[in-house]
Write a protein that holds these residues in place. Structure first.
Motif, PDB file in Angstrom:
ATOM      1  N   ALA A  56       0.852  -1.192   0.000  1.00  0.00           N
ATOM      2  CA  ALA A  56       0.000   0.000   0.000  1.00  0.00           C
ATOM      3  C   ALA A  56       0.884   1.238   0.000  1.00  0.00           C
ATOM      4  O   ALA A  56       1.818   1.345   0.797  1.00  0.00           O
ATOM      5  CB  ALA A  56      -0.905   0.000   1.222  1.00  0.00           C
ATOM      6  N   PHE A  57       0.574   2.179  -0.898  1.00  0.00           N
ATOM      7  CA  PHE A  57       1.392   3.372  -1.098  1.00  0.00           C
ATOM      8  C   PHE A  57       0.625   4.633  -0.727  1.00  0.00           C
ATOM      9  O   PHE A  57      -0.562   4.748  -1.014  1.00  0.00           O
ATOM     10  CB  PHE A  57       1.804   3.495  -2.570  1.00  0.00           C
ATOM     11  CG  PHE A  57       2.640   2.358  -3.072  1.00  0.00           C
ATOM     12  CD1 PHE A  57       4.019   2.447  -3.061  1.00  0.00           C
ATOM     13  CD2 PHE A  57       2.053   1.202  -3.560  1.00  0.00           C
ATOM     14  CE1 PHE A  57       4.800   1.409  -3.537  1.00  0.00           C
ATOM     15  CE2 PHE A  57       2.822   0.158  -4.033  1.00  0.00           C
ATOM     16  CZ  PHE A  57       4.205   0.257  -4.017  1.00  0.00           C
ATOM     17  N   ARG A  58       1.330   5.588  -0.128  1.00  0.00           N
ATOM     18  CA  ARG A  58       0.761   6.921   0.062  1.00  0.00           C
ATOM     19  C   ARG A  58       0.731   7.654  -1.267  1.00  0.00           C
ATOM     20  O   ARG A  58      -0.228   8.317  -1.599  1.00  0.00           O
ATOM     21  CB  ARG A  58       1.585   7.730   1.060  1.00  0.00           C
ATOM     22  CG  ARG A  58       1.195   7.457   2.483  1.00  0.00           C
ATOM     23  CD  ARG A  58       2.059   8.237   3.403  1.00  0.00           C
ATOM     24  NE  ARG A  58       3.227   7.363   3.646  1.00  0.00           N
ATOM     25  CZ  ARG A  58       4.306   7.718   4.279  1.00  0.00           C
ATOM     26  NH1 ARG A  58       4.440   8.929   4.723  1.00  0.00           N
ATOM     27  NH2 ARG A  58       5.273   6.877   4.476  1.00  0.00           N
ATOM     28  N   ARG A  59       1.828   7.546  -2.006  1.00  0.00           N
ATOM     29  CA  ARG A  59       1.923   8.075  -3.368  1.00  0.00           C
ATOM     30  C   ARG A  59       2.573   7.002  -4.223  1.00  0.00           C
ATOM     31  O   ARG A  59       3.353   6.192  -3.728  1.00  0.00           O
ATOM     32  CB  ARG A  59       2.758   9.355  -3.403  1.00  0.00           C
ATOM     33  CG  ARG A  59       2.064  10.550  -2.820  1.00  0.00           C
ATOM     34  CD  ARG A  59       2.971  11.762  -2.887  1.00  0.00           C
ATOM     35  NE  ARG A  59       2.772  12.710  -1.812  1.00  0.00           N
ATOM     36  CZ  ARG A  59       3.073  12.544  -0.538  1.00  0.00           C
ATOM     37  NH1 ARG A  59       3.582  11.433  -0.137  1.00  0.00           N
ATOM     38  NH2 ARG A  59       2.848  13.475   0.349  1.00  0.00           N
ATOM     39  N   THR A  60       2.299   7.024  -5.500  1.00  0.00           N
ATOM     40  CA  THR A  60       2.802   5.984  -6.390  1.00  0.00           C
ATOM     41  C   THR A  60       4.319   5.982  -6.470  1.00  0.00           C
ATOM     42  O   THR A  60       4.934   4.939  -6.627  1.00  0.00           O
ATOM     43  CB  THR A  60       2.214   6.193  -7.796  1.00  0.00           C
ATOM     44  OG1 THR A  60       0.798   6.266  -7.668  1.00  0.00           O
ATOM     45  CG2 THR A  60       2.547   5.045  -8.715  1.00  0.00           C
ATOM     46  N   THR A  61       4.940   7.134  -6.353  1.00  0.00           N
ATOM     47  CA  THR A  61       6.384   7.234  -6.552  1.00  0.00           C
ATOM     48  C   THR A  61       7.205   6.876  -5.318  1.00  0.00           C
ATOM     49  O   THR A  61       8.426   6.849  -5.392  1.00  0.00           O
ATOM     50  CB  THR A  61       6.757   8.669  -6.980  1.00  0.00           C
ATOM     51  OG1 THR A  61       6.313   9.578  -5.968  1.00  0.00           O
ATOM     52  CG2 THR A  61       6.117   9.012  -8.295  1.00  0.00           C
ATOM     53  N   GLU A  62       6.575   6.603  -4.206  1.00  0.00           N
ATOM     54  CA  GLU A  62       7.290   6.300  -2.969  1.00  0.00           C
ATOM     55  C   GLU A  62       7.417   4.794  -2.750  1.00  0.00           C
ATOM     56  O   GLU A  62       6.835   3.995  -3.471  1.00  0.00           O
ATOM     57  CB  GLU A  62       6.555   6.901  -1.777  1.00  0.00           C
ATOM     58  CG  GLU A  62       6.542   8.394  -1.752  1.00  0.00           C
ATOM     59  CD  GLU A  62       5.843   8.921  -0.510  1.00  0.00           C
ATOM     60  OE1 GLU A  62       5.219   8.130   0.205  1.00  0.00           O
ATOM     61  OE2 GLU A  62       5.939  10.131  -0.275  1.00  0.00           O
ATOM     62  N   ILE A  68       1.811  -6.271   3.304  1.00  0.00           N
ATOM     63  CA  ILE A  68       1.185  -7.408   3.962  1.00  0.00           C
ATOM     64  C   ILE A  68       1.691  -8.640   3.233  1.00  0.00           C
ATOM     65  O   ILE A  68       1.401  -8.824   2.054  1.00  0.00           O
ATOM     66  CB  ILE A  68      -0.346  -7.309   3.904  1.00  0.00           C
ATOM     67  CG1 ILE A  68      -0.794  -6.015   4.589  1.00  0.00           C
ATOM     68  CG2 ILE A  68      -0.989  -8.528   4.542  1.00  0.00           C
ATOM     69  CD1 ILE A  68      -2.207  -5.608   4.270  1.00  0.00           C
ATOM     70  N   GLU A  69       2.463  -9.473   3.924  1.00  0.00           N
ATOM     71  CA  GLU A  69       3.107 -10.623   3.292  1.00  0.00           C
ATOM     72  C   GLU A  69       2.499 -11.924   3.797  1.00  0.00           C
ATOM     73  O   GLU A  69       2.232 -12.078   4.983  1.00  0.00           O
ATOM     74  CB  GLU A  69       4.609 -10.638   3.588  1.00  0.00           C
ATOM     75  CG  GLU A  69       5.347  -9.472   3.002  1.00  0.00           C
ATOM     76  CD  GLU A  69       6.840  -9.554   3.231  1.00  0.00           C
ATOM     77  OE1 GLU A  69       7.303 -10.479   3.947  1.00  0.00           O
ATOM     78  OE2 GLU A  69       7.546  -8.691   2.689  1.00  0.00           O
ATOM     79  N   LYS A  70       2.329 -12.845   2.866  1.00  0.00           N
ATOM     80  CA  LYS A  70       1.844 -14.188   3.194  1.00  0.00           C
ATOM     81  C   LYS A  70       2.926 -15.177   2.767  1.00  0.00           C
ATOM     82  O   LYS A  70       3.247 -15.287   1.595  1.00  0.00           O
ATOM     83  CB  LYS A  70       0.547 -14.478   2.440  1.00  0.00           C
ATOM     84  CG  LYS A  70       0.000 -15.870   2.674  1.00  0.00           C
ATOM     85  CD  LYS A  70      -1.265 -16.089   1.867  1.00  0.00           C
ATOM     86  CE  LYS A  70      -1.821 -17.477   2.055  1.00  0.00           C
ATOM     87  NZ  LYS A  70      -3.015 -17.708   1.228  1.00  0.00           N
ATOM     88  N   ARG A  71       3.498 -15.865   3.752  1.00  0.00           N
ATOM     89  CA  ARG A  71       4.534 -16.870   3.501  1.00  0.00           C
ATOM     90  C   ARG A  71       4.087 -18.202   4.112  1.00  0.00           C
ATOM     91  O   ARG A  71       4.313 -18.456   5.298  1.00  0.00           O
ATOM     92  CB  ARG A  71       5.862 -16.457   4.126  1.00  0.00           C
ATOM     93  CG  ARG A  71       6.477 -15.234   3.499  1.00  0.00           C
ATOM     94  CD  ARG A  71       7.814 -14.912   4.142  1.00  0.00           C
ATOM     95  NE  ARG A  71       8.335 -13.680   3.644  1.00  0.00           N
ATOM     96  CZ  ARG A  71       9.180 -13.584   2.620  1.00  0.00           C
ATOM     97  NH1 ARG A  71       9.582 -14.673   2.015  1.00  0.00           N
ATOM     98  NH2 ARG A  71       9.607 -12.417   2.213  1.00  0.00           N
ATOM     99  N   VAL A  84       4.843  -5.485   7.296  1.00  0.00           N
ATOM    100  CA  VAL A  84       6.179  -4.912   7.155  1.00  0.00           C
ATOM    101  C   VAL A  84       6.033  -3.413   6.951  1.00  0.00           C
ATOM    102  O   VAL A  84       5.229  -2.956   6.134  1.00  0.00           O
ATOM    103  CB  VAL A  84       6.931  -5.555   5.969  1.00  0.00           C
ATOM    104  CG1 VAL A  84       8.332  -4.980   5.841  1.00  0.00           C
ATOM    105  CG2 VAL A  84       6.973  -7.063   6.124  1.00  0.00           C
ATOM    106  N   GLY A  85       6.827  -2.626   7.678  1.00  0.00           N
ATOM    107  CA  GLY A  85       6.772  -1.173   7.585  1.00  0.00           C
ATOM    108  C   GLY A  85       7.547  -0.639   6.393  1.00  0.00           C
ATOM    109  O   GLY A  85       8.159  -1.385   5.622  1.00  0.00           O
ATOM    110  N   GLU A  86       7.544   0.672   6.275  1.00  0.00           N
ATOM    111  CA  GLU A  86       8.189   1.338   5.146  1.00  0.00           C
ATOM    112  C   GLU A  86       9.699   1.117   5.121  1.00  0.00           C
ATOM    113  O   GLU A  86      10.308   1.005   4.065  1.00  0.00           O
ATOM    114  CB  GLU A  86       7.888   2.836   5.204  1.00  0.00           C
ATOM    115  CG  GLU A  86       8.322   3.598   3.992  1.00  0.00           C
ATOM    116  CD  GLU A  86       7.845   5.027   4.008  1.00  0.00           C
ATOM    117  OE1 GLU A  86       8.136   5.734   3.042  1.00  0.00           O
ATOM    118  OE2 GLU A  86       7.183   5.444   4.974  1.00  0.00           O
TER     119      GLU A  86
END
Length: 114
Positions: A56-62, A68-71, A84-86
């Motif tokens: 999930a992005f705040r802006r497309t370029t960031e 959210i990972e599924k393993r 997982v954070g930024e």
């Protein structure tokens, strides 16, 4: 316009990890609420052999604000879900998707005064 491309069947995607319908519905519900609150603007889904990732992005370029990972290979160890954070640090890990999404959903809560 007459070319029809067949939808990939289960046989061709047997070695791929993905989200099932209920998982994706829960994630997209959260995404929609975060978009309407003005926090997120874009998303990406990456389906690999060992991991499925919703970013999930705040802006497309960031870089993504959250991933959210599924393993499934970690199902019996630490839990197959991870938030997982930024910066790439694991904020929460567990066996259920609902518990992983809780810290993000808390951002939607607003204090209402009488």
């Amino acid at each position: 316009m007459t070319n029809v491309t067949p939808f990939p069947s289960q046989a061709t995607t047997a070695g791929q990890t993905g989200f099932d319908r209920l998982e994706l519905q829960r994630i997209m519900d959260l995404y929609g609420r975060m978009v309407s609150a003005g926090h997120w603007r874009d998303y990406a889904i990456d389906l690999g052999r060992d991991v499925a990732v919703f970013s999930a992005f705040r802006r497309t370029t960031e870089r993504p604000e959250y991933r959210i990972e599924k393993r499934p290979s970690l199902r019996h160890r630490q839990g197959m879900w991870a938030l997982v954070g930024e910066a790439g640090d694991i904020l929460k890990r567990g066996t259920e998707l609902q518990g992983i999404l809780a810290p993000v959903e808390r951002r939607l809560l607003k204090i209402v005064r009488d």
